[in-house]
Design a protein around this motif. Structure first.
Motif, mmCIF file in Angstrom:
data_model
loop_
_atom_site.group_PDB
_atom_site.id
_atom_site.type_symbol
_atom_site.label_atom_id
_atom_site.label_comp_id
_atom_site.label_asym_id
_atom_site.label_seq_id
_atom_site.Cartn_x
_atom_site.Cartn_y
_atom_site.Cartn_z
ATOM 1 N N PHE A 9 0.847 -1.191 0.000
ATOM 2 C CA PHE A 9 0.000 0.000 0.000
ATOM 3 C C PHE A 9 0.886 1.245 0.000
ATOM 4 O O PHE A 9 1.921 1.286 0.662
ATOM 5 C CB PHE A 9 -0.928 0.009 1.221
ATOM 6 C CG PHE A 9 -1.826 -1.199 1.304
ATOM 7 C CD1 PHE A 9 -3.066 -1.188 0.701
ATOM 8 C CD2 PHE A 9 -1.408 -2.350 1.970
ATOM 9 C CE1 PHE A 9 -3.904 -2.307 0.768
ATOM 10 C CE2 PHE A 9 -2.222 -3.468 2.039
ATOM 11 C CZ PHE A 9 -3.473 -3.454 1.427
ATOM 12 N N VAL A 10 0.441 2.260 -0.738
ATOM 13 C CA VAL A 10 1.176 3.522 -0.819
ATOM 14 C C VAL A 10 0.191 4.671 -0.740
ATOM 15 O O VAL A 10 -1.023 4.489 -0.879
ATOM 16 C CB VAL A 10 1.984 3.633 -2.136
ATOM 17 C CG1 VAL A 10 3.135 2.640 -2.161
ATOM 18 C CG2 VAL A 10 1.077 3.439 -3.351
ATOM 19 N N ASN A 11 0.728 5.865 -0.496
ATOM 20 C CA ASN A 11 -0.158 7.038 -0.485
ATOM 21 C C ASN A 11 0.498 8.203 -1.214
ATOM 22 O O ASN A 11 1.718 8.260 -1.369
ATOM 23 C CB ASN A 11 -0.528 7.442 0.940
ATOM 24 C CG ASN A 11 0.605 8.070 1.698
ATOM 25 O OD1 ASN A 11 1.313 7.377 2.423
ATOM 26 N ND2 ASN A 11 0.791 9.377 1.566
ATOM 27 N N PHE A 12 -0.358 9.122 -1.650
ATOM 28 C CA PHE A 12 0.065 10.273 -2.441
ATOM 29 C C PHE A 12 -0.564 11.533 -1.842
ATOM 30 O O PHE A 12 -1.782 11.717 -1.928
ATOM 31 C CB PHE A 12 -0.378 10.120 -3.896
ATOM 32 C CG PHE A 12 -0.007 8.793 -4.501
ATOM 33 C CD1 PHE A 12 1.223 8.595 -5.083
ATOM 34 C CD2 PHE A 12 -0.903 7.725 -4.473
ATOM 35 C CE1 PHE A 12 1.569 7.370 -5.642
ATOM 36 C CE2 PHE A 12 -0.575 6.494 -5.022
ATOM 37 C CZ PHE A 12 0.661 6.316 -5.607
ATOM 38 N N PRO A 13 0.224 12.396 -1.199
ATOM 39 C CA PRO A 13 -0.348 13.609 -0.601
ATOM 40 C C PRO A 13 -0.813 14.593 -1.670
ATOM 41 O O PRO A 13 -0.306 14.584 -2.799
ATOM 42 C CB PRO A 13 0.819 14.185 0.208
ATOM 43 C CG PRO A 13 2.040 13.663 -0.465
ATOM 44 C CD PRO A 13 1.686 12.312 -1.004
ATOM 45 N N ARG A 14 -1.778 15.412 -1.307
ATOM 46 C CA ARG A 14 -2.281 16.452 -2.218
ATOM 47 C C ARG A 14 -1.433 17.703 -2.000
ATOM 48 O O ARG A 14 -1.791 18.593 -1.249
ATOM 49 C CB ARG A 14 -3.771 16.702 -1.960
ATOM 50 C CG ARG A 14 -4.419 17.654 -2.936
ATOM 51 C CD ARG A 14 -5.950 17.665 -2.797
ATOM 52 N NE ARG A 14 -6.538 16.566 -3.547
ATOM 53 C CZ ARG A 14 -7.031 15.444 -3.020
ATOM 54 N NH1 ARG A 14 -7.002 15.275 -1.707
ATOM 55 N NH2 ARG A 14 -7.539 14.488 -3.778
ATOM 56 N N TRP A 15 -0.282 17.756 -2.675
ATOM 57 C CA TRP A 15 0.647 18.871 -2.500
ATOM 58 C C TRP A 15 0.551 19.872 -3.654
ATOM 59 O O TRP A 15 0.038 20.962 -3.501
ATOM 60 C CB TRP A 15 2.076 18.359 -2.357
ATOM 61 C CG TRP A 15 2.363 17.759 -1.016
ATOM 62 C CD1 TRP A 15 1.573 17.832 0.101
ATOM 63 C CD2 TRP A 15 3.506 16.989 -0.641
ATOM 64 N NE1 TRP A 15 2.151 17.165 1.147
ATOM 65 C CE2 TRP A 15 3.341 16.643 0.725
ATOM 66 C CE3 TRP A 15 4.645 16.563 -1.309
ATOM 67 C CZ2 TRP A 15 4.288 15.884 1.424
ATOM 68 C CZ3 TRP A 15 5.594 15.812 -0.614
ATOM 69 C CH2 TRP A 15 5.414 15.481 0.735
ATOM 70 N N GLY A 16 1.006 19.471 -4.840
ATOM 71 C CA GLY A 16 0.981 20.410 -5.958
ATOM 72 C C GLY A 16 -0.243 20.286 -6.830
ATOM 73 O O GLY A 16 -0.677 21.240 -7.461
ATOM 74 N N LYS A 17 -0.814 19.086 -6.880
ATOM 75 C CA LYS A 17 -1.993 18.847 -7.707
ATOM 76 C C LYS A 17 -2.768 17.696 -7.092
ATOM 77 O O LYS A 17 -2.286 17.018 -6.183
ATOM 78 C CB LYS A 17 -1.598 18.502 -9.144
ATOM 79 C CG LYS A 17 -0.864 17.182 -9.314
ATOM 80 C CD LYS A 17 -0.511 16.938 -10.757
ATOM 81 C CE LYS A 17 0.133 15.554 -10.971
ATOM 82 N NZ LYS A 17 -0.807 14.451 -10.711
ATOM 83 N N ASP A 18 -3.965 17.475 -7.599
ATOM 84 C CA ASP A 18 -4.762 16.366 -7.105
ATOM 85 C C ASP A 18 -4.186 15.054 -7.618
ATOM 86 O O ASP A 18 -4.069 14.854 -8.839
ATOM 87 C CB ASP A 18 -6.214 16.497 -7.576
ATOM 88 C CG ASP A 18 -6.965 17.589 -6.852
ATOM 89 O OD1 ASP A 18 -6.456 18.054 -5.810
ATOM 90 O OD2 ASP A 18 -8.042 17.985 -7.320
ATOM 91 N N PRO A 19 -3.819 14.144 -6.731
ATOM 92 C CA PRO A 19 -3.351 12.836 -7.199
ATOM 93 C C PRO A 19 -4.519 12.013 -7.733
ATOM 94 O O PRO A 19 -5.683 12.275 -7.410
ATOM 95 C CB PRO A 19 -2.769 12.211 -5.932
ATOM 96 C CG PRO A 19 -3.555 12.845 -4.812
ATOM 97 C CD PRO A 19 -3.851 14.248 -5.267
#
Length: 392
Positions: A65-75
């Motif tokens: 499992f992995v995650n993608f933060p909402r930093w520069g754009k919507d993942p």
């Protein structure tokens, strides 16, 4: 002293780049299953993701499992499971991963900005939502901790964090779970603090919020590839308590501010005691060693602590009374972020490439797509007294 061979980059990278599909998935290199591990040998590269990855977690059966933060754009997804063929699927479902104008009115029921994932000893997935897109401030009612049954893909518990725990400029960063005592430990890298959560009652407390151990060190300037880590205004980011690890017995919590040199620990019995004043609690903080700038940490089943080393593109091992030992090092790992250990003894590393983002390059985006994770087999350490390392 154990020595590592020079890590080897998988030649399947070319295949990976050629087969990457722009819907957020790709095929794993064939070495994912076929390679026979060489102790201290190859560093396997998995360039799979179109979105910036931070957290990584593995179940007892090897589910990833992995995650993608909402930093520069919507993942594409905030949390995903990486399937054996290298494709990704939203986890636990599409609903939690959906975020738009309609979902913004119900931040408690959707992922806002997920920073980390963690698998506990009961094989439950914990998802920490910092709820601060682009570090712009915590979305009201958005900060939360989720417990997910990975077999049924159902959310079993949601613990919200109100403004007294997730302050307006907090950034809840990492989490560890003591399943025996039913306690969660979190770091706040935004304002600098530890958060202790009673999972039975859902009540939380902020601790060591005024202690230097949870704060960035103002006089410290990390250098990566010979360049000081400064933004376009010349400022060094002040990133506070970030990486966290819990020993196998749940007796010690280890933690480290990101833009700082120093590794600390504290006995959890003191963190769990609500009667201790801040002054009394501070007396129990232990300063361990200087590691340099560090992001993620993980501890194996024998109490060996692995810490990412941003300045050296490496992962290092800390054992009390011993000098730091470099376990993995390769310039291909631009910003070693989060760590996890698989059931078959691989150390997994995500590369978030934070140092290549526009913030630190005068507005230029130098990040390399696809984003990737790496793995390298951990060699058991043999001594005259026997094997020091065992799996979690």
């Amino acid at each position: 002293m154990r020595q590592r061979q020079q890590p080897v980059r998988s030649f399947f990278c070319a295949v990976m780049l050629a087969t990457l599909c722009w819907g957020g998935c790709a095929l794993n290199p064939m070495s994912h299953d076929a390679a026979r591990p060489i102790p201290g040998g190859a560093l396997y590269e998995f360039p799979l993701f179109n979105d910036q990855v931070t957290g990584i977690a593995l179940s007892a059966t090897g589910r990833l499992f992995v995650n993608f933060p909402r930093w520069g754009k919507d993942p594409l997804y905030s949390v995903a499971e990486v399937l054996p063929d290298g494709t990704t699927r939203p986890f636990p479902d599409e609903g939690w991963n959906r975020w738009g104008r309609d979902e913004a009115t119900h931040p408690e029921a959707h992922f806002v900005c997920v920073q980390s994932v963690f698998i506990d000893r009961n094989d439950r997935l914990w998802i920490l939502d910092a709820a601060s897109p682009g570090f712009s401030g915590v979305v009201p009612h958005g900060a939360k901790l989720l417990k997910v049954n990975i077999d049924s893909a159902t959310v079993e518990q949601v613990i919200p964090f109100g403004p007294e725990i997730a302050l307006s400029h907090s950034y809840l960063n990492d989490v560890r779970i003591d399943t025996g005592r039913n306690i969660a430990y979190l770091t706040d890298s935004g304002t600098g603090a530890l958060v202790v959560v009673d999972l039975a009652t859902g009540t939380s407390r902020r601790l060591l919020a005024d202690h230097p151990s949870t704060k960035a060190e103002p006089d410290y300037v990390p250098k990566i590839d010979g360049r000081e880590l400064r933004d376009s205004t010349g400022q060094v980011p002040q990133i506070n308590a970030d990486g966290i690890a819990l020993d196998p017995a749940g007796e010690y919590l280890y933690y480290h501010a990101l833009t700082a040199r120093t590794l600390y620990r504290i006995k959890t019995v003191y963190l769990r005691d609500p009667k201790l004043s801040p002054t009394e609690l501070a007396k129990h903080v232990e300063r361990l060693t200087e590691t340099g700038a560090a992001d993620g940490m993980v501890m194996d089943g024998s109490g060996n602590l692995f810490v990412t080393s941003l300045e050296d593109h490496a992962v290092k091992e800390y054992r009390p009374g011993k000098p730091l030992a470099t376990i993995v090092q390769d310039s291909l790992i631009h910003w070693p972020d989060s760590l996890a250990i698989s059931p078959d003894g691989y150390l997994y590393i995500t590369d978030s490439q934070i140092n290549l983002s526009p913030r630190f390059n005068f507005g230029k985006d130098l990040r390399i797509r696809p984003y990737r994770y790496f793995k390298s087999w951990l060699l058991p350490l043999e001594t005259e007294q026997g094997t020091l390392r065992s799996l979690p």
